[in-house]
Design an enzyme around this catalytic site. Structure first.
Site, short mmCIF file in Angstrom:
data_model
loop_
_atom_site.label_atom_id
_atom_site.label_comp_id
_atom_site.label_asym_id
_atom_site.label_seq_id
_atom_site.Cartn_x
_atom_site.Cartn_y
_atom_site.Cartn_z
CE LYS A 131 -4.44 -1.68 1.40
NZ LYS A 131 -5.62 -1.59 2.20
CE LYS A 170 -6.40 -7.61 -1.11
NZ LYS A 170 -7.13 -7.57 0.10
CE LYS A 196 -13.81 -3.06 1.14
NZ LYS A 196 -12.58 -3.07 1.92
N1 AQP Z 1 -9.80 -10.68 -2.90
C1 AQP Z 1 -10.13 -11.21 -1.75
N2 AQP Z 1 -10.33 -12.55 -1.63
C2 AQP Z 1 -10.70 -13.12 -0.44
N3 AQP Z 1 -10.90 -12.39 0.68
C3 AQP Z 1 -10.72 -11.05 0.61
N4 AQP Z 1 -10.84 -10.07 1.52
C4 AQP Z 1 -10.55 -8.88 0.94
N5 AQP Z 1 -10.23 -9.05 -0.34
C5 AQP Z 1 -10.33 -10.40 -0.59
C6 AQP Z 1 -11.24 -10.29 2.90
O1 AQP Z 1 -12.33 -9.42 3.19
C7 AQP Z 1 -12.25 -9.00 4.56
C8 AQP Z 1 -12.36 -7.53 4.63
O2 AQP Z 1 -11.29 -6.91 3.94
P1 AQP Z 1 -11.03 -5.36 4.16
O3 AQP Z 1 -12.06 -4.58 3.53
O4 AQP Z 1 -10.89 -5.07 5.58
O5 AQP Z 1 -9.62 -5.08 3.59
P2 AQP Z 1 -8.80 -5.57 2.42
O6 AQP Z 1 -8.36 -6.97 2.63
O7 AQP Z 1 -7.70 -4.59 2.27
O8 AQP Z 1 -9.82 -5.49 1.20
P3 AQP Z 1 -9.69 -4.72 -0.11
O9 AQP Z 1 -10.90 -4.94 -0.91
O10 AQP Z 1 -8.39 -5.04 -0.79
O11 AQP Z 1 -9.72 -3.22 0.35
P4 AQP Z 1 -8.78 -2.03 0.01
O12 AQP Z 1 -8.74 -1.99 -1.49
O13 AQP Z 1 -9.42 -0.85 0.61
O14 AQP Z 1 -7.44 -2.37 0.60
C9 AQP Z 1 -10.92 -9.53 5.11
O15 AQP Z 1 -11.18 -10.69 5.87
C10 AQP Z 1 -10.14 -9.86 3.87
O16 AQP Z 1 -9.23 -10.93 4.11
#
Ligand code: AQP
Length: 355
Positions: free
Chosen positions: A115, A217, A220
């Site tokens: 990040k 992955k 969001k």
């Molecule tokens: N691609 C993914 N596959 C499986 N699990 C996922 N999680 C996130 N992306 C995937 C799981 O969703 C939960 C919440 O995630 P989060 O919103 O707290 O943060 P993150 O992992 O950083 O998700 P994003 O979508 O990638 O958000 P941004 O882009 O804002 O960083 C967690 O249990 C995570 O493992």
């Protein structure tokens, strides 16, 4: 909420639209776990601000994530659904953990490296300390299990390291105050205040990949909306995104081994298996050797069948603002009472005068 069931904490950041990865990697598993666990599900708004968020959008997304939890099937009456900033104990304990954890531990976190990117010096201090706040989220409830996607495994290991160091740094005091509980640390039985929390990383879709690049992955914050299926997407958007998903020119292989080195094909097969609730082997038995022109429409139909009802329920719940506010208010009060009991003990263990 005082049962003898194992206690679960898990959270989602309100950083944009919830997507299929969040659903398959987290939310769907939470719904299953709520039957035999005592659960706290949190919209982690203080994590979200480790990178800049538009305030109005943060507010909107916080309410939407809470609505999504309920729409996916979380029972907010039986369990606790709340937002992190409603409970001061998270930030209070995170500060204490900042003083327990070592800078080197934070520097090793791959999520921080991803990040922060090349401009590390310009990343917020909060982004570096993110795992400390995550440890506090979990341990302020002395949660025993945390269901997460595969991407959070390293942070969970750090949570255990922080708990173990706290238990060790204050072991004499914890013993004197009679605040320790016996727990297993490897082969040893130790006496500690914080549990050594176990991750629950389960199912065929613990890491859903981007529809545009099978090596990244699904996220969001990906600038391309075509890279993810949002939980709010309508039937047309879901079908279009699956139709446009990147693939290679070959048909699907006849067996699982043939998916190696073909990340996009592997990802779509994993998504199909997870949505259908069957093994990847069964998907291959049905679609092995077929063209994507056959597989993609079948996957699109399945995704619409499983996800469209959730989107409709999310819209219905989101429209009832008073209900979402009430869920969060009630959850915040119940979570706050548990957190405050922990913080009272923590202050006493450390020797902080408190109030
Ligand atoms: N691609 C993914 N596959 C499986 N699990 C996922 N999680 C996130 N992306 C995937 C799981 O969703 C939960 C919440 O995630 P989060 O919103 O707290 O943060 P993150 O992992 O950083 O998700 P994003 O979508 O990638 O958000 P941004 O882009 O804002 O960083 C967690 O249990 C995570 O493992």
């Amino acid at each position: 909420m005082t049962t003898s069931l194992p206690r679960i904490f898990s959270g989602v950041q309100p950083t944009g639209n919830l997507h299929l990865g969040n659903y398959l990697g987290a939310l769907r598993n939470w719904v299953k776990l709520q039957h035999d666990h005592e659960c706290l599900f949190c919209v982690v708004d203080q994590h979200a601000i480790t990178t800049w968020q538009d305030p109005a959008e943060l507010h909107r997304a916080t309410l939407e994530v809470a609505a999504a939890m309920v729409a996916c099937g979380i029972d907010a009456g039986k369990h606790i659904v709340f937002n992190q900033s409603a409970v001061p104990g998270h930030a209070q304990l995170a500060w204490i953990f900042n003083c327990v954890a070592r800078i080197g531990w934070m520097n090793r976190m791959t999520q921080f490296k991803d990040k922060a990117g090349k401009d590390r010096e310009n990343a917020s201090l909060g982004l570096l300390a993110y795992p400390s706040l995550m440890a506090a989220d979990i341990l302020v409830y002395r949660a025993t299990h945390v269901p997460v996607g595969d991407d959070q495994k390293q942070h969970l290991e750090l949570t255990r390291d922080i708990a173990a160091k706290f238990n060790n740094d204050f072991s004499a005091r914890i013993g004197d105050l009679g605040l320790g509980v016996e727990m297993q640390a490897g082969d040893e039985t130790v006496n500690g205040f914080f549990p050594l929390t176990e991750p629950l990383i389960d199912g065929p879709a613990t890491r859903v990949m981007s529809l545009r690049d099978g090596t990244k992955k699904m996220s969001k914050s990906d600038p391309s909306d075509l890279s993810r299926i949002n939980l709010t997407d309508d039937e047309d958007a879901i079908s279009k995104k699956i139709r446009k998903a990147k693939t290679d020119p070959e048909p699907l292989p006849s067996g699982l081994d043939g998916l190696k080195g073909r990340p996009e094909a592997e990802n779509l097969v994993g998504i199909y298996a997870a949505l259908a609730g069957i093994s990847r082997e069964r998907v291959m038995a049905e679609f092995g050797g077929q063209q994507f022109s056959v597989f993609k429409p079948a996957l699109a139909d399945l995704a619409v069948e499983k996800l469209a009802p959730i989107a409709a329920e999310m819209r219905r719940i989101s429209d009832d603002r008073a209900y979402v506010d009430a869920v969060l208010r009630d959850g915040g009060e119940r979570a706050g009472a548990i957190a405050e009991r922990t913080m009272k003990d923590v202050r006493e263990i450390i020797g902080l005068l408190g109030d």
